[in-house]
Design a protein around this motif. Structure first.
Motif, short mmCIF file in Angstrom:
data_model
loop_
_atom_site.label_atom_id
_atom_site.label_comp_id
_atom_site.label_asym_id
_atom_site.label_seq_id
_atom_site.Cartn_x
_atom_site.Cartn_y
_atom_site.Cartn_z
N VAL A 183 32.21 70.43 33.16
CA VAL A 183 31.09 69.90 33.94
C VAL A 183 30.38 68.79 33.16
O VAL A 183 29.90 67.84 33.74
CB VAL A 183 30.09 71.03 34.28
CG1 VAL A 183 28.77 70.48 34.79
CG2 VAL A 183 30.69 71.97 35.31
N ASN A 184 30.37 68.90 31.85
CA ASN A 184 29.66 67.92 31.03
C ASN A 184 30.45 66.64 30.78
O ASN A 184 29.95 65.71 30.18
CB ASN A 184 29.27 68.55 29.68
CG ASN A 184 28.17 69.55 29.85
OD1 ASN A 184 27.29 69.39 30.70
ND2 ASN A 184 28.20 70.61 29.07
N VAL A 185 31.68 66.57 31.24
CA VAL A 185 32.51 65.39 31.05
C VAL A 185 32.58 64.63 32.37
O VAL A 185 33.09 65.13 33.36
CB VAL A 185 33.93 65.77 30.58
CG1 VAL A 185 34.79 64.53 30.47
CG2 VAL A 185 33.88 66.51 29.27
N LEU A 186 32.04 63.43 32.37
CA LEU A 186 32.07 62.60 33.56
C LEU A 186 33.25 61.64 33.51
O LEU A 186 33.57 61.09 32.46
CB LEU A 186 30.79 61.76 33.67
CG LEU A 186 29.50 62.50 33.96
CD1 LEU A 186 28.34 61.51 33.91
CD2 LEU A 186 29.54 63.19 35.29
N SER A 187 33.87 61.45 34.65
CA SER A 187 34.95 60.47 34.71
C SER A 187 34.34 59.07 34.69
O SER A 187 33.15 58.88 34.94
CB SER A 187 35.76 60.66 35.99
OG SER A 187 34.98 60.28 37.12
N GLU A 188 35.15 58.08 34.39
CA GLU A 188 34.67 56.70 34.38
C GLU A 188 34.17 56.29 35.77
O GLU A 188 33.18 55.57 35.90
CB GLU A 188 35.77 55.76 33.90
CG GLU A 188 36.09 55.90 32.42
CD GLU A 188 34.88 55.71 31.52
OE1 GLU A 188 34.10 54.75 31.74
OE2 GLU A 188 34.70 56.52 30.60
N GLU A 189 34.83 56.77 36.80
CA GLU A 189 34.41 56.49 38.17
C GLU A 189 33.02 57.07 38.44
O GLU A 189 32.17 56.42 39.05
CB GLU A 189 35.43 57.06 39.15
CG GLU A 189 35.13 56.75 40.60
CD GLU A 189 36.20 57.32 41.51
OE1 GLU A 189 35.87 58.21 42.30
OE2 GLU A 189 37.35 56.85 41.42
N ASP A 190 32.79 58.30 37.98
CA ASP A 190 31.48 58.92 38.15
C ASP A 190 30.40 58.15 37.39
O ASP A 190 29.29 57.95 37.89
CB ASP A 190 31.49 60.37 37.67
CG ASP A 190 32.32 61.28 38.54
OD1 ASP A 190 32.55 60.95 39.72
OD2 ASP A 190 32.73 62.36 38.05
N LYS A 191 30.73 57.71 36.18
CA LYS A 191 29.77 56.94 35.38
C LYS A 191 29.40 55.65 36.08
O LYS A 191 28.23 55.26 36.12
CB LYS A 191 30.34 56.66 34.00
CG LYS A 191 30.42 57.87 33.12
CD LYS A 191 31.06 57.53 31.78
CE LYS A 191 31.28 58.76 30.94
NZ LYS A 191 31.97 58.45 29.68
#
Length: 68
Positions: free
Chosen positions: A50-58
């Motif tokens: 949950v704490n790792v965001l994808s580049e798309e999410d960022k």
């Protein structure tokens, strides 16, 4: 040290995988088969994901950032 019950751990895991839905996604019947250590491990792995965001999410979240 705060020792959580299996029921408390299951509720926290359920919140992590339910994405805000109100319905329970995990059957409490599974508690018979899972140890407290199993549940703690599952919760830790979910929190890590949950704490790792994808580049798309960022990129998507960046549009809401306020610049001063």
């Amino acid at each position: 040290m705060n020792v959580q019950t299996k029921e408390e751990l299951l509720k926290e895991i359920d919140k992590l995988i339910s994405y805000g839905k109100e319905d329970t996604t995990i059957s409490p019947d599974l508690l018979v088969y899972l140890s407290t250590d199993d549940l703690i491990s599952i919760k830790a792995k979910l929190l890590k994901k949950v704490n790792v965001l994808s580049e798309e999410d960022k990129a998507w979240l960046e549009q809401f950032k306020k610049y001063e």
